[in-house]
Design a protein around this motif. Structure first.
Motif, PDB file in Angstrom:
ATOM      1  N   GLU A  98      19.184   6.690   4.810  1.00 12.46           N
ATOM      2  CA  GLU A  98      18.011   6.534   3.971  1.00 12.46           C
ATOM      3  C   GLU A  98      17.008   7.647   4.253  1.00 12.46           C
ATOM      4  OE1 GLU A  98      19.157   4.164   5.975  1.00 12.46           O
ATOM      5  OE2 GLU A  98      19.912   2.578   4.672  1.00 12.46           O
ATOM      6  N   LEU A  99      16.321   8.067   3.208  1.00 15.19           N
ATOM      7  CA  LEU A  99      15.345   9.138   3.343  1.00 15.19           C
ATOM      8  C   LEU A  99      13.941   8.556   3.423  1.00 15.19           C
ATOM      9  CD1 LEU A  99      16.672  11.564   0.572  1.00 15.19           C
ATOM     10  CD2 LEU A  99      17.207  11.608   3.011  1.00 15.19           C
ATOM     11  N   PRO A 100      13.200   8.848   4.484  1.00 17.50           N
ATOM     12  CA  PRO A 100      11.807   8.407   4.511  1.00 17.50           C
ATOM     13  C   PRO A 100      10.969   9.294   3.594  1.00 17.50           C
ATOM     14  CG  PRO A 100      12.324   9.644   6.508  1.00 17.50           C
ATOM     15  CD  PRO A 100      13.610   9.527   5.724  1.00 17.50           C
ATOM     16  N   VAL A 101      10.343   8.703   2.605  1.00 18.37           N
ATOM     17  CA  VAL A 101       9.563   9.434   1.609  1.00 18.37           C
ATOM     18  C   VAL A 101       8.185   8.797   1.510  1.00 18.37           C
ATOM     19  CG1 VAL A 101       9.403  10.020  -0.849  1.00 18.37           C
ATOM     20  CG2 VAL A 101      11.615  10.101   0.308  1.00 18.37           C
ATOM     21  N   TYR A 102       7.151   9.640   1.361  1.00 19.40           N
ATOM     22  CA  TYR A 102       5.806   9.098   1.170  1.00 19.40           C
ATOM     23  C   TYR A 102       5.633   8.753  -0.302  1.00 19.40           C
ATOM     24  CZ  TYR A 102       0.801   8.352   1.548  1.00 19.40           C
ATOM     25  OH  TYR A 102      -0.444   7.776   1.528  1.00 19.40           O
ATOM     26  N   CYS A 103       5.297   7.489  -0.582  1.00 17.15           N
ATOM     27  CA  CYS A 103       5.133   7.021  -1.960  1.00 17.15           C
ATOM     28  C   CYS A 103       3.670   6.734  -2.265  1.00 17.15           C
ATOM     29  CB  CYS A 103       5.954   5.750  -2.191  1.00 17.15           C
ATOM     30  SG  CYS A 103       7.747   5.974  -2.146  1.00 17.15           S
ATOM     31  N   ASP A 104       3.178   7.308  -3.354  1.00 18.74           N
ATOM     32  CA  ASP A 104       1.866   6.959  -3.908  1.00 18.74           C
ATOM     33  C   ASP A 104       2.113   5.825  -4.890  1.00 18.74           C
ATOM     34  OD1 ASP A 104      -0.470   6.684  -5.356  1.00 18.74           O
ATOM     35  OD2 ASP A 104      -0.732   8.823  -5.776  1.00 18.74           O
ATOM     36  N   LEU A 105       1.626   4.634  -4.542  1.00 18.21           N
ATOM     37  CA  LEU A 105       1.921   3.438  -5.328  1.00 18.21           C
ATOM     38  C   LEU A 105       0.757   3.001  -6.203  1.00 18.21           C
ATOM     39  CD1 LEU A 105       3.778   1.477  -2.509  1.00 18.21           C
ATOM     40  CD2 LEU A 105       4.773   2.916  -4.304  1.00 18.21           C
ATOM     41  N   THR A 106      -0.269   3.851  -6.332  1.00 19.52           N
ATOM     42  CA  THR A 106      -1.448   3.454  -7.089  1.00 19.52           C
ATOM     43  C   THR A 106      -1.797   4.395  -8.237  1.00 19.52           C
ATOM     44  OG1 THR A 106      -2.900   4.593  -5.493  1.00 19.52           O
ATOM     45  CG2 THR A 106      -2.436   2.256  -5.092  1.00 19.52           C
ATOM     46  N   THR A 107      -1.692   5.700  -8.049  1.00 23.66           N
ATOM     47  CA  THR A 107      -2.142   6.654  -9.056  1.00 23.66           C
ATOM     48  C   THR A 107      -1.311   6.560 -10.333  1.00 23.66           C
ATOM     49  OG1 THR A 107      -2.860   8.192  -7.321  1.00 23.66           O
ATOM     50  CG2 THR A 107      -2.590   9.093  -9.540  1.00 23.66           C
ATOM     51  N   ASP A 108      -1.988   6.435 -11.456  1.00 28.21           N
ATOM     52  CA  ASP A 108      -1.324   6.465 -12.763  1.00 28.21           C
ATOM     53  C   ASP A 108      -0.096   5.558 -12.810  1.00 28.21           C
ATOM     54  OD1 ASP A 108      -0.770   7.219 -15.380  1.00 28.21           O
ATOM     55  OD2 ASP A 108       0.323   9.017 -14.805  1.00 28.21           O
ATOM     56  N   GLY A 109      -0.269   4.343 -12.386  1.00 33.73           N
ATOM     57  CA  GLY A 109       0.837   3.388 -12.411  1.00 33.73           C
ATOM     58  C   GLY A 109       1.718   3.393 -11.188  1.00 33.73           C
ATOM     59  N   GLY A 110       1.502   4.323 -10.259  1.00 37.43           N
ATOM     60  CA  GLY A 110       2.282   4.374  -9.026  1.00 37.43           C
ATOM     61  C   GLY A 110       3.686   4.900  -9.226  1.00 37.43           C
ATOM     62  N   GLY A 111       4.482   4.783  -8.168  1.00 32.17           N
ATOM     63  CA  GLY A 111       5.877   5.222  -8.232  1.00 32.17           C
ATOM     64  C   GLY A 111       6.089   6.689  -7.945  1.00 32.17           C
ATOM     65  N   TRP A 112       5.096   7.392  -7.382  1.00 34.93           N
ATOM     66  CA  TRP A 112       5.188   8.831  -7.139  1.00 34.93           C
ATOM     67  C   TRP A 112       5.694   9.129  -5.729  1.00 34.93           C
ATOM     68  CZ3 TRP A 112       4.504  11.950 -11.224  1.00 34.93           C
ATOM     69  CH2 TRP A 112       3.745  11.481 -12.311  1.00 34.93           C
ATOM     70  N   PRO A 172       0.817  -1.214   0.000  1.00 30.64           N
ATOM     71  CA  PRO A 172       0.000   0.000   0.000  1.00 30.64           C
ATOM     72  C   PRO A 172       0.850   1.263   0.000  1.00 30.64           C
ATOM     73  CG  PRO A 172       0.057  -0.962   2.198  1.00 30.64           C
ATOM     74  CD  PRO A 172       0.722  -1.948   1.280  1.00 30.64           C
ATOM     75  N   SER A 173       0.270   2.366  -0.456  1.00 37.42           N
ATOM     76  CA  SER A 173       0.948   3.660  -0.413  1.00 37.42           C
ATOM     77  C   SER A 173       1.311   3.996   1.030  1.00 37.42           C
ATOM     78  CB  SER A 173       0.052   4.754  -0.991  1.00 37.42           C
ATOM     79  OG  SER A 173      -0.241   4.497  -2.353  1.00 37.42           O
ATOM     80  N   GLY A 174       2.449   4.641   1.204  1.00 31.09           N
ATOM     81  CA  GLY A 174       2.893   5.005   2.543  1.00 31.09           C
ATOM     82  C   GLY A 174       4.359   5.384   2.535  1.00 31.09           C
ATOM     83  N   VAL A 175       4.951   5.444   3.718  1.00 31.62           N
ATOM     84  CA  VAL A 175       6.342   5.878   3.861  1.00 31.62           C
ATOM     85  C   VAL A 175       7.293   4.735   3.509  1.00 31.62           C
ATOM     86  CG1 VAL A 175       8.070   6.794   5.438  1.00 31.62           C
ATOM     87  CG2 VAL A 175       5.699   7.563   5.607  1.00 31.62           C
ATOM     88  N   VAL A 176       8.249   5.053   2.643  1.00 30.22           N
ATOM     89  CA  VAL A 176       9.247   4.087   2.181  1.00 30.22           C
ATOM     90  C   VAL A 176      10.627   4.726   2.350  1.00 30.22           C
ATOM     91  CG1 VAL A 176      10.138   2.854   0.159  1.00 30.22           C
ATOM     92  CG2 VAL A 176       7.671   3.019   0.541  1.00 30.22           C
ATOM     93  N   LEU A 177      11.627   3.906   2.664  1.00 29.93           N
ATOM     94  CA  LEU A 177      12.996   4.408   2.764  1.00 29.93           C
ATOM     95  C   LEU A 177      13.644   4.396   1.383  1.00 29.93           C
ATOM     96  CD1 LEU A 177      14.288   2.676   6.018  1.00 29.93           C
ATOM     97  CD2 LEU A 177      13.550   5.046   5.737  1.00 29.93           C
ATOM     98  N   LEU A 178      14.118   5.565   0.935  1.00 30.70           N
ATOM     99  CA  LEU A 178      14.788   5.669  -0.354  1.00 30.70           C
ATOM    100  C   LEU A 178      16.258   6.016  -0.163  1.00 30.70           C
ATOM    101  CD1 LEU A 178      12.249   7.646  -2.614  1.00 30.70           C
ATOM    102  CD2 LEU A 178      12.403   5.186  -2.190  1.00 30.70           C
ATOM    103  N   ASP A 179      17.109   5.342  -0.901  1.00 30.22           N
ATOM    104  CA  ASP A 179      18.524   5.672  -0.989  1.00 30.22           C
ATOM    105  C   ASP A 179      18.710   6.287  -2.369  1.00 30.22           C
ATOM    106  OD1 ASP A 179      21.227   5.894  -0.985  1.00 30.22           O
ATOM    107  OD2 ASP A 179      21.656   3.744  -0.799  1.00 30.22           O
ATOM    108  N   LEU A 180      18.640   7.614  -2.460  1.00 27.36           N
ATOM    109  CA  LEU A 180      18.511   8.283  -3.747  1.00 27.36           C
ATOM    110  C   LEU A 180      19.697   8.076  -4.668  1.00 27.36           C
ATOM    111  CD1 LEU A 180      16.795  11.642  -2.772  1.00 27.36           C
ATOM    112  CD2 LEU A 180      15.776   9.491  -3.490  1.00 27.36           C
ATOM    113  N   ASP A 181      20.924   8.011  -4.107  1.00 26.76           N
ATOM    114  CA  ASP A 181      22.071   7.830  -4.995  1.00 26.76           C
ATOM    115  C   ASP A 181      22.502   6.379  -5.100  1.00 26.76           C
ATOM    116  OD1 ASP A 181      23.249   7.364  -2.576  1.00 26.76           O
ATOM    117  OD2 ASP A 181      24.550   9.123  -2.607  1.00 26.76           O
TER     118      ASP A 181
END
Length: 360
Positions: free
Chosen positions: A167-181, A151-160
């Protein structure tokens, strides 16, 4: 508490969760159902003459489940079993199994069908270690790498992707228009008046993070402009209708002026694109937008991308007085009507939320 073995000379009956007492009716329970597999007292079998009872007799519990004990049992009878920790049963992927008494009645065989805790995998949306948290400790390079089904929610991202950068905690929309936002910013309306000062972001903090990543809270993570390539702006009106109002692309950002590099309008409202994306960035102590005045100073010190000065604002009202109690996000009512969003019958209507998302 562990059950007791039957008294010497007593005959054996089918077990419930643990072994039972002398010859009675056969009853089989799945582990974890109707008290089966519980602690002492989880199941009892009445004895014959003599009136004694065996509470879970003839079996041992190891780590919250039953294991073959070598104790007497009726050949072919079955019992629910689970050899993992009790706090993991029926949590995540973990499930109990069934064990069968051997043909000689000497004891139970292996627990067939049980699923035990395993190392957490990051390429599934399952809770393999059965701790109640999906993908705990997993990091991803982008929201689009999160496995489908989570489900959409907070995910840890390692941007580089290099580490050991935190790691950066980022809120990810995983459903809208294919997700990945990934959520770049989120302005939430509130009668408490906390939203207006939140957006008074000085120039030195233009790439910093404010707030916690959540769709229900004010939030800003300017560093995502470095990696973002696709963008969409979303507005939720005062009646709760949410719409994507603008889509655009860019190839990074100039960190000095905060102008997006090679921006392009993809779809949605062109006025919002020009005023809130294509244009420069203005704060009360650094003005880099194309308007002759300082749009941030003219709008209660609200920092954002501006042009002439705005079609929407993350913190200030456009009506006089500009501060209408510190509610926060506003949208030009002419645009609200064009977009099919509700208004509050003023020239610049309050909205519940303005969010900017990006993916790459």
């Amino acid at each position: 508490m562990l059950g007791r073995r039957p008294a010497a000379g007593a005959c054996c009956a089918a077990v419930v969760w643990l072994a039972a007492a002398p010859a009675c009716t056969t009853k089989v329970r799945r582990f974890g159902e109707d008290g089966a597999g519980g602690g002492a007292g989880g199941a009892t079998a009445s004895a014959g003459e003599g009136g004694s009872t065996a509470s879970g007799g003839g079996s041992t519990a190891s780590g919250g489940g039953s294991t073959a004990s070598g104790g007497p049992c009726d050949p072919g009878t079955q019992d629910g079993c689970y050899s993992g920790g009790r706090d993991t049963l029926n949590r995540g992927v973990c499930r109990g199994g069934v064990r069968t008494c051997d043909e000689d009645g000497n004891g139970y065989g292996p627990c067939v069908g049980e699923v035990l805790p395993a190392s957490e995998r990051c390429d599934t949306a399952e809770d393999e270690d059965c701790d109640g948290v999906v993908n705990q400790g997993c990091t991803y390079a982008r929201c689009a790498d999160v496995p489908p089904g989570q489900p959409s929610g907070v995910v840890l991202l390692d941007l580089d992707g290099t580490g050991p950068e935190p790691e950066l905690p980022v809120y990810c929309d995983l459903t809208t228009d294919g997700g990945g936002w990934a959520l770049v910013y989120n302005s939430v309306g509130s009668d408490a008046g906390a939203t207006l000062p939140f957006w008074n972001i000085p120039y030195a903090e233009r790439l910093a993070t404010r707030g916690e990543p959540a769709i229900s809270q004010n939030y800003y993570r300017g560093s995502l402009y470095f990696v973002g390539r696709e963008y969409r702006d979303e507005i939720e009106d005062i009646e709760g209708t949410a719409k994507t109002v603008m889509r655009a692309t860019a190839e990074g950002i100039d960190s000095a002026t905060m102008k997006l590099l090679r921006p392009a309008h993809v779809s949605g409202n062109a006025d919002i694109y020009v005023s809130q994306f294509l244009s420069g960035w203005s704060s009360q102590d650094r003005d880099a937008d194309p308007d002759p005045g300082n749009c941030a100073l003219q709008n209660q010190n609200v920092t954002q991308h501006y042009a002439q000065c705005w079609e929407y604002n993350l913190g200030a009202d456009g009506d006089e007085p500009r501060d209408d109690g510190g509610w926060g996000p506003h949208l030009g009512t002419h645009l609200a009507e064009r977009l099919g969003l509700a208004s509050d019958d003023t020239r610049f209507t309050r909205v519940r939320r303005i969010s900017r998302w990006t993916r790459w």
